[in-house]
Design a protein around this motif. Structure first.
Motif, PDB file in Angstrom:
ATOM      1  N   TRP A 293       0.838  -1.204   0.000  1.00 38.99           N
ATOM      2  CA  TRP A 293       0.000   0.000   0.000  1.00 38.99           C
ATOM      3  C   TRP A 293       0.875   1.257   0.000  1.00 38.99           C
ATOM      4  N   ALA A 294       1.964   1.224   0.741  1.00 40.53           N
ATOM      5  CA  ALA A 294       2.874   2.379   0.755  1.00 40.53           C
ATOM      6  C   ALA A 294       3.509   2.585  -0.618  1.00 40.53           C
ATOM      7  N   MET A 295       3.849   1.478  -1.294  1.00 43.19           N
ATOM      8  CA  MET A 295       4.456   1.586  -2.631  1.00 43.19           C
ATOM      9  C   MET A 295       3.447   2.152  -3.630  1.00 43.19           C
ATOM     10  N   VAL A 296       2.202   1.630  -3.569  1.00 45.93           N
ATOM     11  CA  VAL A 296       1.165   2.154  -4.468  1.00 45.93           C
ATOM     12  C   VAL A 296       0.892   3.624  -4.176  1.00 45.93           C
ATOM     13  N   ALA A 297       0.943   4.012  -2.891  1.00 52.96           N
ATOM     14  CA  ALA A 297       0.722   5.419  -2.530  1.00 52.96           C
ATOM     15  C   ALA A 297       1.788   6.311  -3.149  1.00 52.96           C
ATOM     16  N   SER A 298       3.040   5.852  -3.147  1.00 58.48           N
ATOM     17  CA  SER A 298       4.123   6.638  -3.751  1.00 58.48           C
ATOM     18  C   SER A 298       3.913   6.793  -5.247  1.00 58.48           C
ATOM     19  N   ILE A 299       3.505   5.681  -5.899  1.00 60.26           N
ATOM     20  CA  ILE A 299       3.277   5.734  -7.348  1.00 60.26           C
ATOM     21  C   ILE A 299       2.102   6.650  -7.664  1.00 60.26           C
ATOM     22  N   TRP A 300       1.022   6.526  -6.893  1.00 61.43           N
ATOM     23  CA  TRP A 300      -0.171   7.342  -7.137  1.00 61.43           C
ATOM     24  C   TRP A 300       0.134   8.842  -6.960  1.00 61.43           C
ATOM     25  N   ASN A 301       0.904   9.162  -5.933  1.00 56.87           N
ATOM     26  CA  ASN A 301       1.229  10.578  -5.695  1.00 56.87           C
ATOM     27  C   ASN A 301       2.142  11.131  -6.779  1.00 56.87           C
ATOM     28  N   ALA A 302       2.962  10.244  -7.378  1.00 58.17           N
ATOM     29  CA  ALA A 302       3.883  10.698  -8.428  1.00 58.17           C
ATOM     30  C   ALA A 302       3.188  10.906  -9.765  1.00 58.17           C
ATOM     31  N   LEU A 303       1.972  10.396  -9.900  1.00 56.64           N
ATOM     32  CA  LEU A 303       1.258  10.544 -11.171  1.00 56.64           C
ATOM     33  C   LEU A 303       0.750  11.965 -11.389  1.00 56.64           C
ATOM     34  N   TRP A 304       0.526  12.725 -10.333  1.00 51.38           N
ATOM     35  CA  TRP A 304      -0.011  14.068 -10.504  1.00 51.38           C
ATOM     36  C   TRP A 304       0.956  14.985 -11.251  1.00 51.38           C
ATOM     37  N   PRO A 305       2.226  14.986 -10.895  1.00 49.67           N
ATOM     38  CA  PRO A 305       3.148  15.825 -11.708  1.00 49.67           C
ATOM     39  C   PRO A 305       3.226  15.355 -13.146  1.00 49.67           C
ATOM     40  N   LEU A 306       3.173  14.031 -13.369  1.00 48.12           N
ATOM     41  CA  LEU A 306       3.219  13.528 -14.742  1.00 48.12           C
ATOM     42  C   LEU A 306       1.999  13.969 -15.533  1.00 48.12           C
ATOM     43  N   ALA A 307       0.896  14.153 -14.818  1.00 43.66           N
ATOM     44  CA  ALA A 307      -0.327  14.624 -15.484  1.00 43.66           C
ATOM     45  C   ALA A 307      -0.391  16.144 -15.540  1.00 43.66           C
ATOM     46  N   GLU A 308       0.746  16.766 -15.230  1.00 47.01           N
ATOM     47  CA  GLU A 308       0.847  18.216 -15.243  1.00 47.01           C
ATOM     48  C   GLU A 308      -0.118  18.858 -14.257  1.00 47.01           C
ATOM     49  N   LEU A 309      -0.300  18.166 -13.129  1.00 46.77           N
ATOM     50  CA  LEU A 309      -1.125  18.707 -12.041  1.00 46.77           C
ATOM     51  C   LEU A 309      -0.335  18.599 -10.729  1.00 46.77           C
ATOM     52  N   PRO A 310       0.819  19.181 -10.688  1.00 44.03           N
ATOM     53  CA  PRO A 310       1.670  19.038  -9.495  1.00 44.03           C
ATOM     54  C   PRO A 310       1.039  19.628  -8.241  1.00 44.03           C
ATOM     55  N   GLY A 311       0.110  20.570  -8.405  1.00 40.95           N
ATOM     56  CA  GLY A 311      -0.499  21.191  -7.243  1.00 40.95           C
ATOM     57  C   GLY A 311      -1.376  20.250  -6.444  1.00 40.95           C
ATOM     58  N   LEU A 312      -1.768  19.096  -7.043  1.00 45.76           N
ATOM     59  CA  LEU A 312      -2.644  18.157  -6.339  1.00 45.76           C
ATOM     60  C   LEU A 312      -1.864  17.107  -5.571  1.00 45.76           C
ATOM     61  N   ALA A 313      -0.553  17.050  -5.769  1.00 45.81           N
ATOM     62  CA  ALA A 313       0.273  16.077  -5.043  1.00 45.81           C
ATOM     63  C   ALA A 313       0.501  16.569  -3.618  1.00 45.81           C
ATOM     64  N   ILE A 314       0.793  15.621  -2.730  1.00 47.38           N
ATOM     65  CA  ILE A 314       1.086  15.961  -1.344  1.00 47.38           C
ATOM     66  C   ILE A 314       2.579  15.750  -1.089  1.00 47.38           C
ATOM     67  N   MET A 315       3.041  16.248   0.056  1.00 53.82           N
ATOM     68  CA  MET A 315       4.432  16.032   0.445  1.00 53.82           C
ATOM     69  C   MET A 315       4.543  14.643   1.069  1.00 53.82           C
ATOM     70  N   LEU A 316       5.052  13.689   0.279  1.00 49.57           N
ATOM     71  CA  LEU A 316       5.102  12.294   0.722  1.00 49.57           C
ATOM     72  C   LEU A 316       6.447  12.018   1.385  1.00 49.57           C
ATOM     73  N   ASP A 317       6.566  12.373   2.663  1.00 51.61           N
ATOM     74  CA  ASP A 317       7.824  12.155   3.366  1.00 51.61           C
ATOM     75  C   ASP A 317       7.740  10.889   4.208  1.00 51.61           C
ATOM     76  N   ARG A 318       8.723  10.687   5.062  1.00 49.52           N
ATOM     77  CA  ARG A 318       8.785   9.470   5.857  1.00 49.52           C
ATOM     78  C   ARG A 318       7.599   9.357   6.821  1.00 49.52           C
ATOM     79  N   VAL A 319       7.147  10.464   7.328  1.00 52.25           N
ATOM     80  CA  VAL A 319       6.029  10.436   8.282  1.00 52.25           C
ATOM     81  C   VAL A 319       4.771   9.897   7.611  1.00 52.25           C
TER      82      VAL A 319
END
Length: 355
Positions: A91-117
């Motif tokens: 689930w953590a791996m899928v979350a990282s991939i899902w969050n990385a798709l927003w910049p690829l879709a040219e919607l970087p403003g919808l991504a969150i700060m996915l840090d260690r926490v």
């Protein structure tokens, strides 16, 4: 298909629960990382729905491969602990991939700060939820097994009761038949015409009793009809020595009773009561419906000087046992001897064809 998806209601409840969990995850992210609620919801809700489907099927097939009855609690806990951890990592791996798709879709403003926490939060929540789903699934399986066992036990009791009732019915028929044939035999040397008439009446009675006796319940009106047929047979033998009085509540006639319930009692009344009196005696039948209870009384004359019988005989015991099997403790049979009268009183719950 998984049992959770067997009905629309269970499917909707299942996914609604996961939407709530996704909302909880979004709220934690918004509070901990000070993210916008829209970004947190767009991150958490799709993950929750994906995890809902994957968890449902994964837990289902894993629990089938490791049933508690065969594998034991320790082995199952070990397997599900590993599976829960792997599920959290996935689930953590899928979350990282899902969050990385927003910049690829040219919607970087919808991504969150996915840090260690946040990753630790997703990992821990995914591991915990998978384990809880496994526990919940096993509880549902155990509940289903207990319900199935209870249903099988109930069906076994019903079959046993039906077999016992059938045995008791079969016990009545030859008992009455032997007594009737003895009566006909006695008449052949005295009055051949009456013996022939009695034989015809006996044939009609047996034909009717076989037809009604196959049913689990018959109307009291039909049972009283059988009793009157029996008394017509005995009337040929005893003549005016056999007197009958009836107090029949019209409201009781449609109540259902076990077939051949009263005939053994009336037979006992004639055989052990009226036939022992040179002058004959009086047989009284009373039926009454009072609310949810049906009351039936068979009352007959007896020799006041004769000692009371030590046992009630096969007929009385048969009727008592049949009532117990058919109605349990809700029915009762009470036999009384008072001076020159003997009575049997039955009380049972009212049951009609429309109920």
């Amino acid at each position: 298909m998984h049992d959770l998806f067997a009905s629309r209601r269970s499917t909707m409840l299942y996914f609604f629960a996961w939407l709530m969990l996704g909302g909880v995850l979004a709220g934690l992210i918004a509070l901990v990382r000070d993210e916008a609620w829209l970004n947190a919801l767009l991150f958490a809700l799709p993950l929750a729905m994906l995890f809902a489907v994957g968890t449902a099927y994964s837990v289902y097939y894993l629990s089938r491969a490791f049933p508690l009855a065969d594998k034991g609690l320790g082995q199952v806990l070990g397997v599900f602990s590993v599976a829960s951890l792997l599920s959290g990592l996935a689930w953590a791996m899928v979350a990282s991939i899902w969050n990385a798709l927003w910049p690829l879709a040219e919607l970087p403003g919808l991504a969150i700060m996915l840090d260690r926490v946040v990753i630790a939060m997703v990992l821990g929540l995914g591991t915990l939820l998978y384990g809880l789903c496994g526990v919940g699934h096993y509880l549902l399986v155990e509940h289903a097994l207990s319900q199935a066992a209870a249903q099988r036990a109930l069906e076994s009791r019903v079959l046993a009761q039906e077999a016992e009732l059938q045995m008791l019915r079969l016990q009545i028929d030859p008992h009455f038949l032997f007594n009737s044939l003895n009566s006909i035999s006695a008449l052949t040397s005295q009055d051949a015409g009456k013996a022939r008439q009695m034989t015809l009446l006996l044939a009609d009675f047996l034909r009717t009793s076989l037809r009604l006796g196959a049913a689990e319940r018959i109307a009291l009106a039909d049972e009283l009809g059988l009793v009157r047929q029996f008394l017509a047979i005995e009337k040929i033998r005893f003549g005016d020595r056999l007197m009958l009085e009836e107090w029949i509540d019209e409201a009781s006639l449609q109540c259902l009773v076990p077939p051949l319930l009263l005939q053994p009692l009336v037979e006992n009344a004639v055989k052990h009561g009226l036939s022992q009196l040179p002058q004959g005696g009086l047989l009284r039948l009373r039926t009454e419906r009072s609310g949810a209870q049906l009351r039936i009384v068979v009352d007959n004359s007896v020799d006041a000087d004769a000692p009371a019988r030590a046992r009630g005989g096969i007929g009385l015991a048969n009727v008592s046992r049949r009532l117990a099997v058919a109605c349990g403790s809700a029915a009762s049979l009470v036999a009384r001897r008072e001076a020159d009268r003997f009575s049997v009183e039955i009380e049972m719950p009212v049951e009609t064809a429309g109920e």
